[in-house]
Write an enzyme that holds these catalytic residues in place. Structure first.
Site, PDB file in Angstrom:
ATOM      1  CG  HIS A  58      -5.790  -2.073  -0.342  1.00 54.67           C
ATOM      2  ND1 HIS A  58      -4.984  -1.854  -1.434  1.00 54.67           N
ATOM      3  CD2 HIS A  58      -5.208  -1.414   0.696  1.00 54.67           C
ATOM      4  CE1 HIS A  58      -3.976  -1.081  -1.080  1.00 54.67           C
ATOM      5  NE2 HIS A  58      -4.063  -0.808   0.203  1.00 54.67           N
ATOM      6  CB  SER A  62      -0.966  -0.050   1.194  1.00 56.55           C
ATOM      7  OG  SER A  62      -1.992   0.911   1.067  1.00 56.55           O
TER       8      SER A  62
END
Length: 537
Positions: free
Chosen positions: A463, A204
């Site tokens: 995610h 991320s």
């Protein structure tokens, strides 16, 4: 009888030495003692920089050069850098310490190896929150073939506030990471690590940070390969404009008044409590935790001291002046779940947040998709917002029924488009291998359920669904049998990547295509029980 006593004594001494020696490590600072965790050893909270306190706040990190007169206790778990985190379910979201610039090292017990390749890990969290302690290293330790080093770095305004000039140029969090990587290169051999076999791995915002580190030409002196999971430097939330405006607004919020110079602002902010500065983050949020990166990387002025980037990453890549190391970049099939899922949370009035977009789209879209500071006029912002809505929703309204369409905006704009562009530029200009994959295997307990606070809506692959099979999170467990196999395959993929002599890369029985020199971008698709090559048009 006397001989027997001597023999018993020698056996006891030998056993004690065998138990103690792996825990005692000698560094230039002195000796430290780690902890035995049954399946692995840990050496935690080792300082690599001077604590960024007092006059060192908002300054580039200074190398740690103290001497330990006594054995350093490396058994204390690392603390989070001070942060205003999204992941505290209460009004006060402040946590962590300003004294946090440490690395933590985890070494598996494996009698068949005397040295280990190294995975240096940069954690995610939007450059605003997260920490070394968040993500579990146990799956990697269980495989027994890699040393893991987790890096703590400054976050939010303490790590990324910038006045846009040499007084507070910004990017101190990135400079922390760089100093930590230098520390690892210089010291990891003392722990049994192989300094010639270092992978720098990020997830991320940590992945975007790793990509930014790669844009330093001498990064190849610190790392053999790089891996970026669901994040890269060309995502719109990474390098932003408007840093100076936010810096002076921070000063106003914490009581510095309306100052005219960066030096006055820096001096005032250094006099404030760190807690006051970090708590002020909430004043920059307009909708939940939106924008999720109010303080992040910036382009620094050329007269900054040891800057990380003085041009936008696109311009750096186009110049060809970046490190040539084999690189793996990825995204999840629905990475935008992280941002979109929270829109499904029900408000006290029973309505979902997604319905707020019907009346506030033109206000919120520039913050949600990070073009608030890149557009010169309100008319430009409105036109961009109108185009996005028309492209993905047409004449539909924002509602739970078309959540998937809304989620796709977040996936494309915040993740996928930047991934494609990064691969395209690196494959055209760079010389080292560029690999990519798309992960598509939804977990039963991912970020979606935590953010949406409901389980009545089907979620895709979000995610972190792949990442949490490398660095585990208890919230995603228990794993299904297919996830346990994927975890082993992903970790084996990383092990082989670090040790490869030619930079080649495999997942299970699938060979990654190198995109350098290819006419079209080719990615590996990783699914529940298969993998294969896909080509992007």
């Amino acid at each position: 009888m006397k001989d027997n006593i001597i023999l018993i004594t020698l056996l006891c001494v030998g056993t004690a030495s065998a138990f103690t020696l792996p825990l005692l490590v000698e560094l230039p600072h002195g000796k430290l003692r780690g902890r035995d965790n049954e399946g692995y050893y840990s050496y935690e909270s080792i300082p690599y920089a001077e604590p960024p306190l007092g006059d060192l706040r908002f300054e580039a990190p200074q190398k740690y050069d103290r001497q330990w007169n006594e054995i350093f206790d490396a058994t204390m778990p690392p603390v989070r850098c001070m942060q205003w985190t999204q992941f505290i379910h209460q009004e006060d979201k402040l946590t962590g310490s300003e004294d946090c610039l440490t690395v933590s090292i985890y070494k598996p017990k494996n009698s068949s190896r005397t040295t280990f390749p190294v995975l240096a890990y940069v954690h995610g969290g939007c450059f605003m929150f997260g920490g070394q302690i968040e993500d579990g290293h146990e799956p990697i330790m269980a495989e027994g073939n890699l040393i893991v080093v987790k890096i703590g770095y400054r976050l939010g305004p303490l790590g990324f506030l910038s006045t846009g000039d040499s007084q507070i140029p910004g990017n101190n969090g990135l400079k922390d990471q760089r100093l930590a990587l230098q520390w690892i290169k210089e010291n990891i051999a003392s722990f049994g690590g192989e300094p010639e076999n270092i992978m720098v791995f990020g997830y991320s915002a940590g992945a975007a940070a790793v990509h930014l580190q790669m844009l330093q030409e001498d990064f190849e002196d610190l790392a053999k390969v790089a891996v970026t999971i669901s994040g890269n430097a060309l995502n719109p939330w990474v390098v932003q404009e408007g840093g100076r405006r936010r810096a002076f607004e921070m000063g106003r919020i914490v009581g510095c008044g309306l100052l005219s110079t960066s030096l006055d602002l820096k001096n005032c902010l250094k006099s404030k409590d760190a807690e006051q500065i970090v708590t002020a983050v909430r004043q920059f949020l307009v909708f939940g935790y939106v924008p999720f990166t109010p303080f992040g990387p910036v382009v620094e002025p050329e007269d900054a001291t040891n800057p990380i980037i003085t041009q936008h990453p696109i311009e750096i890549i186009k110049s060809g002046k970046f490190a040539q190391v084999p690189w793996l970049i990825s995204n999840a099939q629905e990475d935008g779940i992280y941002n979109a899922a929270s829109l499904l949370a029900r408000q006290p009035n029973g309505k979902e947040l997604i319905e707020e977009l019907n009346s506030r789209w033109f206000e919120l879209a520039p913050h949600l998709f990070f073009y608030r500071d890149s557009m010169k006029t309100i008319e430009e912002m409105d036109e961009r917002s109108r185009e996005l809505r028309q492209e993905y929703l047409g004449n539909q309204s924002f509602s739970v029924d078309n959540y998937i369409d809304v989620e796709r905006i977040f996936t494309d704009i915040l993740f996928v488009n930047g991934t494609k562009r990064s691969i395209d530029l690196h494959r055209r200009i760079g010389k080292s291998p560029v690999y990519g994959y798309v992960y598509d295997n939804p977990t039963d307990l991912g970020n979606f359920f935590w953010l949406a606070k409901r389980n009545d809506i089907q979620s895709g692959t979000g995610h972190g669904d792949d990442f949490y099979h490398i660095f585990e999170n208890e919230l995603t467990k228990p794993w299904r049998p297919d996830e346990m196999l994927i975890s082993k395959n992903l970790i084996k993929m990383l092990e082989q990547f670090i040790q490869s002599d030619n930079g080649s890369l495999r997942y299970d029985n699938c060979e990654f295509p190198d995109n350098v020199g290819k006419e079209k971008i080719q990615l590996l698709s990783i699914k529940r029980s298969s993998c294969g090559i896909i080509e992007l048009s």
